[in-house]
Each structure stands twice: as C-alpha cells, then as structure tokens.
Design an enzyme around this catalytic site. Structure first.
Site, short mmCIF file in Angstrom:
data_model
loop_
_atom_site.label_atom_id
_atom_site.label_comp_id
_atom_site.label_asym_id
_atom_site.label_seq_id
_atom_site.Cartn_x
_atom_site.Cartn_y
_atom_site.Cartn_z
N SER A 21 17.56 95.10 32.27
CA SER A 21 18.07 96.59 31.25
C SER A 21 18.34 96.90 31.84
CB SER A 21 17.21 96.55 30.00
OG SER A 21 16.20 97.10 30.42
N ALA A 23 18.73 97.46 35.96
CA ALA A 23 19.35 97.24 37.43
C ALA A 23 19.96 95.85 37.34
CB ALA A 23 18.17 97.95 37.76
N VAL A 25 20.06 92.90 40.79
CA VAL A 25 19.40 92.27 42.29
C VAL A 25 20.75 91.55 42.48
CG1 VAL A 25 18.11 91.76 43.71
CG2 VAL A 25 17.33 92.78 41.29
N ASP A 171 4.17 96.25 33.53
CA ASP A 171 5.20 95.55 32.58
C ASP A 171 5.20 93.76 34.01
OD1 ASP A 171 7.50 94.73 31.64
OD2 ASP A 171 9.17 95.65 33.45
#
Length: 443
Positions: A21, A23, A25, A171
């Site tokens: 949501s 970023a 990679v 998280d």
C-alpha cells in the site's frame, strides 16, 4: 535523491518484485560497487493522498459511532494518525532495522536482518536477499530444511522480542518473512536463516507491562485452580484494562480457543444454560492441556457468537480497551499459531506455548533478580531475608524452566517419531521420492 537512476544504478528492473500500500520494491545493481540491492520506493504523491485518506477514515468512523454507538472504532483512526507518518519515513524504518540488529547481536539465532545501504524519507536501498516464504513446504523440502525447527525458531524470535527485549515488529505476516539456506559464516544454529523484512512499525513494552504480560501467560499455562483463576483476571486487568465481565473474550483472543476450564462458569452474569448450552468438548485446565481443536469446539465458538447476546459488542469493547501495543502482540501470537499450522508440523499443537512459557519464566526471574540486587545496593548490605528471597526466586525459575525443557524434550522426540513414521509409510508406498515428500508434509 537528486540523481537519475542511470547514475545510481548499473541495472534497475522496472518491474517490481513486491507491491504494497505504501511502497514497491525493485531489484537493482549499484553502479559504484556492482552489488545487487533491493530498492524500496514510496509511491508518488502518497503523502498528500494519505492526509485525505485519514480525514475520510475519521469522518466515516465518526458517523459509524454516531449511528451505531456499540461499534466504536474511532481508536483506529487515532492509531493511523500516530503510526502512518512513521511508516512513511524510511529513515525511521532504517533506524528500526539497525536497532533490531543490535538487540539480537549477542543471541544465537536464525534471525537475519538485511543491511540498509542508503535511506532517505522516500527511498530505501537494502541488501538483496533471495529466499522463499517461510510457509512454502516445497521450498523447505528442496532446501532440506526441517519445518518443525522453522516453526519453533519463529516462536523463539518473536518471544525474545516481546518478553525479553520489550521491542517488537508490529506488522508480522508471512509476506514479511523469508527463509533461505544458511550461507557461509552465518551465526544461525540451524541450516537456515529467517529473514525479517519491513521494519516500518515497531512497538516497545515498558518493564512493568512486559513482566505482567509474562505473568499473565504463565497463569494461562498453569493448571486451573482458584488462585490461578484469580491471577488470570488480575493480570488481564493490568495488561489489557480488562475487567471480569470481558475477561472470557480477552482470554479467547489470547489463546485462540473457546475457553479454559472455569472461564465462563466463574463469571458474574455468565450465560444461562439456554443461551450457552453445555459444551460437548472437554475444556483444558490450562494451555498445556489443550488438545488439537475439534469440530465440536469450533461449533461451540460459532454458536456463542450467534446465540450469546452482546458477545460481538464485547469483542469490539475489548478491542477498544486493550492498549494498542498489546493488540500488536496478539497479532504476533496469531502469526506463530498460523505458521505452526501452515507448516504442518509433527509436534504437538501446544509446543510453541512451551517456548512462550520458557521466555515468560526467564523474564519474571530477570525482573526479580534485578529488583532484589537493587534493594541490596540501596540498603548497603545483604540481609538474610533478601538473600533468602533471591535464592527462592532463583530456585523457582530453575525448577520451572527445566521442567519445561523436560516436557519439550519428550515432545520433540514424539515429533521425530512422527516424521520417521511418515517417511517409512512414504517409502513403503512410493519409494524414496515418496518418503521425502511424506516427511516434508507434501503427501
């Protein structure tokens, strides 16, 4: 960062290997060193849209509270306001990763944290790690990694964070965990490393909360008795602001089960027989007595949600009352339970609770030891009463700790026997390939 991609990177794959949501990679190769890296990029215009999103959430939750007062979720918006700015600053994530490395530097562990090479508010350049998901049984089998050991090591890592360090990743989900064969020079005690990703959100636990939470867990693990039942309710109030009326709901959230022996029956205002008919399953005296969850127990939970008046409202009330950091700890509990199940481990379903008990026992002893040594220093002498209390606490710790180790040894032997049986059955029916798949939980 003030430079074009071509000046920073020799190669840069425009296709992201992961998108979330906040970023995404990309894999790249640094121009100056040729090192392969993972580049985490914050989505464009995220900051301005996040302000709008948070306003919308606050308005929506405000209207829900107005029309449905029992369903109170405004705390969720407050939590977003506090934590979202932290997650949107990647320098904060880099600092969290560095602190976690320091917290585990003197511990023999399979945990590995990718090193951060460069961090700005919106860009994070990290060491690139190639691995599989921790719950990918095929990957584990191909890499000759014991799934039982993976489940136990995950439990040790997160229990170390919560009960000893008082600083934990908030998280946790399988997407933030990788596993890989241990490379040369690894300090892992096993043939694998568990790689923890995304360090944007951490919480700390002060000493008092951490020790009280340890004592609460130990009371849940202990066999039921009047004193144990009193301790469970006492520490539920200290840890989660939970009174006797909501205690059964809170206990269910902690244990993931219907209820321990005596939980509902001892409560004032417990449901009548018509609201909550007698259980068709035997309730455990403590968490160590728990058998695998049966269909009867799951049906009892469903019936309670449907038939017990006000139960869902009580669940929302628990969520509102419990401190946010304790809710995050409950997420960790759920993760370890889920992964133990997803890995199809051959040890008992209570095996990971024994690991929790060991860390809780050590945390309580550590606190008692520090308190008594401080008292001795303050008084300037060693009194017989303090010395007696010190050795009593030490003996209680040793007795409980090694009692747990003894039970662990038996359970691990049973788990190895279960693996051997699976391997033998697979060999008998499908040859060596079948034996390998059966032992890996793939057949």
């Amino acid at each position: 960062m003030g430079l074009p991609i071509s000046e920073l990177f020799e190669e840069f794959d425009p296709e992201p290997i992961g998108v979330a949501s906040l970023a995404q990679v990309h894999v790249a190769r640094l121009r100056d060193s040729g090192k392969q890296v993972a580049v985490k990029l914050q989505h464009p215009h995220l900051a301005e849209f996040c302000d709008i999103d948070m306003e919308m959430v606050e308005v929506a939750l405000g209207w829900i509270k107005h029309w449905f007062p029992d369903f109170e979720f405004t705390w969720l918006a407050e939590e977003m306001r506090t934590n979202l700015p932290k997650e949107m600053d990647f320098t904060h994530e880099a600092n969290n990763a560095a602190r976690t490395i320091r917290e585990f530097q003197d511990i023999t562990t399979s945990l590995y944290i990718p090193s951060v090479l460069t961090s700005t508010k919106r860009v994070l350049i990290m060491e690139y790690i190639k691995g599989g998901r921790v719950d990918d049984l095929v990957y584990l089998a191909d890499s000759n990694i014991d799934r039982n050991k993976v489940a136990l090591e995950l439990s040790r890592i997160f229990n170390q964070m919560v009960f000893i360090n008082g600083w934990f990743h908030a998280d946790p989900h399988p997407g933030n965990l990788l596993i890989r064969p241990a490379p040369m020079g690894s300090k892992s005690p096993y043939n694998f490393e568990i790689v923890l990703l995304d360090h944007g959100l951490y919480f700390d636990l002060d000493t008092e909360l951490r020790v009280n939470y340890s004592k609460f867990w130990l009371s849940l693990i202990a066999p039921a008795s009047p004193s144990t039942s009193a301790d469970r309710r006492k520490y539920a109030e200290l840890v989660g602001n939970i009174g006797p009326d909501l205690y059964p709901v809170f206990e269910a959230a902690i244990t993931g089960r219907a209820a321990l022996e005596g939980t509902w029956e001892d409560d004032v205002g417990s449901p009548s027989e018509s609201e909550n008919p007698p259980s068709t399953f035997k309730r455990a005296s403590g968490m160590i007595d728990m058998m695998p969850q049966t269909e009867e127990e799951m049906e009892a939970i469903r019936n309670a949600v449907i038939n017990r008046e006000g139960l869902l409202v009580s669940v929302f009330d628990v969520l509102r009352r419990v401190p946010r950091r304790v809710l995050m700890v409950l997420k960790l509990n759920d993760l370890t339970r889920h992964l133990d199940h997803a890995l199809m481990t051959t040890h008992s379903n209570i095996r990971i609770f024994l690991i929790t008990a060991k860390y809780c026992t050590f945390a309580v002893w550590q606190n008692d030891r520090r308190r008594l040594i401080d008292l001795m220093r303050d008084q300037g002498l060693i009194s017989l009463s303090l010395l007696s209390e010190y050795f009593t606490s030490w003996w209680r710790f040793k007795k409980n700790y090694y009692g747990i180790v003894f039970v662990e040894t038996i359970m691990d032997a049973q788990a190895r026997l279960a693996l051997l049986r699976a391997w033998t059955q697979g060999l008998w029916s499908r040859g060596f390939e079948g034996a390998h798949k059966a032992a890996a939980g793939l057949a």
